[in-house]
Design a protein around this motif. Structure first.
Motif, PDB file in Angstrom:
ATOM      1  N   UNK A 283       0.843  -1.191   0.000  1.00 20.04           N
ATOM      2  CA  UNK A 283       0.000   0.000   0.000  1.00 20.04           C
ATOM      3  C   UNK A 283       0.884   1.249   0.000  1.00 20.04           C
ATOM      4  N   UNK A 284       0.502   2.242  -0.848  1.00 17.47           N
ATOM      5  CA  UNK A 284       1.303   3.457  -0.945  1.00 17.47           C
ATOM      6  C   UNK A 284       1.127   4.328   0.292  1.00 17.47           C
ATOM      7  N   UNK A 285       2.115   5.158   0.557  1.00 16.92           N
ATOM      8  CA  UNK A 285       2.031   6.082   1.688  1.00 16.92           C
ATOM      9  C   UNK A 285       1.083   7.235   1.330  1.00 16.92           C
ATOM     10  N   UNK A 286       0.397   7.774   2.337  1.00 22.06           N
ATOM     11  CA  UNK A 286      -0.374   9.000   2.103  1.00 22.06           C
ATOM     12  C   UNK A 286       0.555  10.217   2.281  1.00 22.06           C
ATOM     13  N   UNK A 287      -0.002  11.404   2.071  1.00 22.26           N
ATOM     14  CA  UNK A 287       0.849  12.610   2.096  1.00 22.26           C
ATOM     15  C   UNK A 287       1.501  12.824   3.450  1.00 22.26           C
ATOM     16  N   UNK A 288       0.751  12.537   4.517  1.00 20.08           N
ATOM     17  CA  UNK A 288       1.307  12.751   5.862  1.00 20.08           C
ATOM     18  C   UNK A 288       2.522  11.859   6.080  1.00 20.08           C
ATOM     19  N   UNK A 289       2.407  10.608   5.638  1.00 21.87           N
ATOM     20  CA  UNK A 289       3.521   9.683   5.876  1.00 21.87           C
ATOM     21  C   UNK A 289       4.705  10.009   4.968  1.00 21.87           C
ATOM     22  N   UNK A 290       4.427  10.427   3.735  1.00 21.03           N
ATOM     23  CA  UNK A 290       5.534  10.824   2.848  1.00 21.03           C
ATOM     24  C   UNK A 290       6.322  11.962   3.504  1.00 21.03           C
TER      25      UNK A 290
ATOM     26  N   UNK B  59      -4.552   5.021  17.956  1.00 20.76           N
ATOM     27  CA  UNK B  59      -5.392   6.016  17.269  1.00 20.76           C
ATOM     28  C   UNK B  59      -4.596   6.975  16.392  1.00 20.76           C
ATOM     29  N   UNK B  60      -3.409   7.383  16.852  1.00 22.48           N
ATOM     30  CA  UNK B  60      -2.649   8.359  16.059  1.00 22.48           C
ATOM     31  C   UNK B  60      -2.217   7.766  14.710  1.00 22.48           C
ATOM     32  N   UNK B  61      -1.828   6.493  14.716  1.00 23.58           N
ATOM     33  CA  UNK B  61      -1.458   5.840  13.451  1.00 23.58           C
ATOM     34  C   UNK B  61      -2.677   5.729  12.546  1.00 23.58           C
ATOM     35  N   UNK B  62      -3.820   5.329  13.155  1.00 21.50           N
ATOM     36  CA  UNK B  62      -5.010   5.100  12.337  1.00 21.50           C
ATOM     37  C   UNK B  62      -5.532   6.405  11.740  1.00 21.50           C
ATOM     38  N   UNK B  63      -5.398   7.499  12.495  1.00 16.99           N
ATOM     39  CA  UNK B  63      -5.889   8.785  11.991  1.00 16.99           C
ATOM     40  C   UNK B  63      -4.970   9.385  10.948  1.00 16.99           C
ATOM     41  N   UNK B  64      -3.666   9.258  11.169  1.00 15.06           N
ATOM     42  CA  UNK B  64      -2.726   9.996  10.315  1.00 15.06           C
ATOM     43  C   UNK B  64      -2.319   9.249   9.040  1.00 15.06           C
ATOM     44  N   UNK B  65      -2.196   7.920   9.134  1.00 21.41           N
ATOM     45  CA  UNK B  65      -1.562   7.183   8.033  1.00 21.41           C
ATOM     46  C   UNK B  65      -2.496   6.129   7.439  1.00 21.41           C
ATOM     47  N   UNK B  66      -2.150   5.658   6.228  1.00 20.16           N
ATOM     48  CA  UNK B  66      -2.896   4.565   5.579  1.00 20.16           C
ATOM     49  C   UNK B  66      -2.055   3.298   5.602  1.00 20.16           C
ATOM     50  N   UNK B  67      -2.581   2.261   6.223  1.00 14.45           N
ATOM     51  CA  UNK B  67      -1.921   0.954   6.213  1.00 14.45           C
ATOM     52  C   UNK B  67      -2.976  -0.124   6.040  1.00 14.45           C
ATOM     53  N   UNK B  68      -2.589  -1.298   5.546  1.00 14.85           N
ATOM     54  CA  UNK B  68      -3.545  -2.415   5.571  1.00 14.85           C
ATOM     55  C   UNK B  68      -3.996  -2.620   7.021  1.00 14.85           C
ATOM     56  N   UNK B  69      -5.245  -3.015   7.198  1.00 15.45           N
ATOM     57  CA  UNK B  69      -5.772  -3.087   8.571  1.00 15.45           C
ATOM     58  C   UNK B  69      -5.905  -4.516   9.102  1.00 15.45           C
ATOM     59  N   UNK B  70      -6.084  -5.487   8.202  1.00 14.56           N
ATOM     60  CA  UNK B  70      -6.244  -6.841   8.731  1.00 14.56           C
ATOM     61  C   UNK B  70      -4.954  -7.651   8.577  1.00 14.56           C
ATOM     62  N   UNK B  71      -4.839  -8.700   9.394  1.00 14.98           N
ATOM     63  CA  UNK B  71      -3.687  -9.596   9.357  1.00 14.98           C
ATOM     64  C   UNK B  71      -2.358  -8.854   9.505  1.00 14.98           C
TER      65      UNK B  71
END
Ligand SMILES: C[S@@+](CC[C@H](N)C(=O)[O-])C[C@H]1O[C@@H](n2cnc3c(N)ncnc32)[C@H](O)[C@@H]1O
Length: 210
Positions: free
Chosen positions: A1-8, A154-166
């Motif tokens: 999964x690609x990084x979102x702008x915040x993570x870049x 919560x901070x990771x879930x709000x700020x960044x995009x990552x796969x959520x399961x497994x």
């Protein structure tokens, strides 16, 4: 999964590069040591290429191949690393299929580096299987990972995009390395298990096994 702008922004920030240089590299060197001179290395998910500089300068790799899913990152890395000429080879593609991305044969690399990328991959076990396939016997796998413990915050879930399961805990990541025959030389976790750093090796077969 690609990084979102915040993570870049975060990953390419001076503090993150500083942390990688001042803290992560010494820890990984402590567990895995430097590479032998001339060793070919691979970085999966190279981002904008700062880790490749460290792989060449601090770990002593002779050459470095790298793959990233994001063509924009490959472009940035190409600009950053132009001075290394043909010591560096960059390819857009997935760490789950290194044959397609880099034409990587079994046992090709003396050092493989994961600076915080496997947690971005939905099929993370496939990425570990690929690392285990391409690493040469006696070679090193250096890893720095973000665990399910961090990703649930919560901070990771709000700020960044990552796969959520497994997602994986530190223990599940280390178990998966063992499942593919890699032997952990040393590892540690930081911040209540949020981050995992370590090094593993692919054992050299003893007489008659190969
Ligand atoms: C958190 S960044 C880390 C980048 C770099 N290793 C660093 O430490 O600065 C994760 C990187 O992995 C890349 N990535 C995500 N999924 C990937 C995949 N399946 N194969 C290769 N790269 C991937 C992203 O595009 C991003 O550049």
């Amino acid at each position: 999964m690609l990084m979102n702008r915040a993570e870049i922004g975060l990953v390419n920030s001076p503090p993150r590069c500083w942390l990688q240089r001042i803290y992560e590299v010494p820890v990984l060197l402590r567990f895995g040591g430097r590479l032998l001179p001339g060793t070919p290395a691979l970085e999966i998910g190279c981002g904008s290429g700062y880790g490749l500089e460290l792989i060449l300068e601090r770990f002593g790799a002779g050459t470095a191949d790298a793959v990233d899913l994001d063509p924009a990152m490959i472009h940035r890395a190409g600009r950053r690393l132009a001075r290394y000429g043909d010591r560096v080879r960059l390819a857009q593609g997935s760490a789950t299929d290194l044959r397609t991305a880099l034409d990587a044969d079994d046992d090709s690399y003396g050092g493989v580096f994961d600076f915080g990328i496997v947690h971005h991959i939905q099929d993370w076990r496939k990425a570990i299987a690929e690392v285990a396939r391409v690493i040469a016997p006696g070679g090193r796998f250096y890893f720095e990972e973000v665990t399910s413990h961090a990703l649930a915050r919560p901070i990771y879930r709000r700020l960044f995009d990552h796969p959520t399961d497994d997602r994986f805990s530190a223990e599940q990541f280390l178990d998966e390395l063992a499942h593919h025959g890699l032997v952990v030389l040393g590892s540690l976790t930081r911040i209540q298990g949020d981050y995992l750093l370590g090094a593993a090796t692919k054992p050299v077969p003893t007489g008659g096994e190969r």
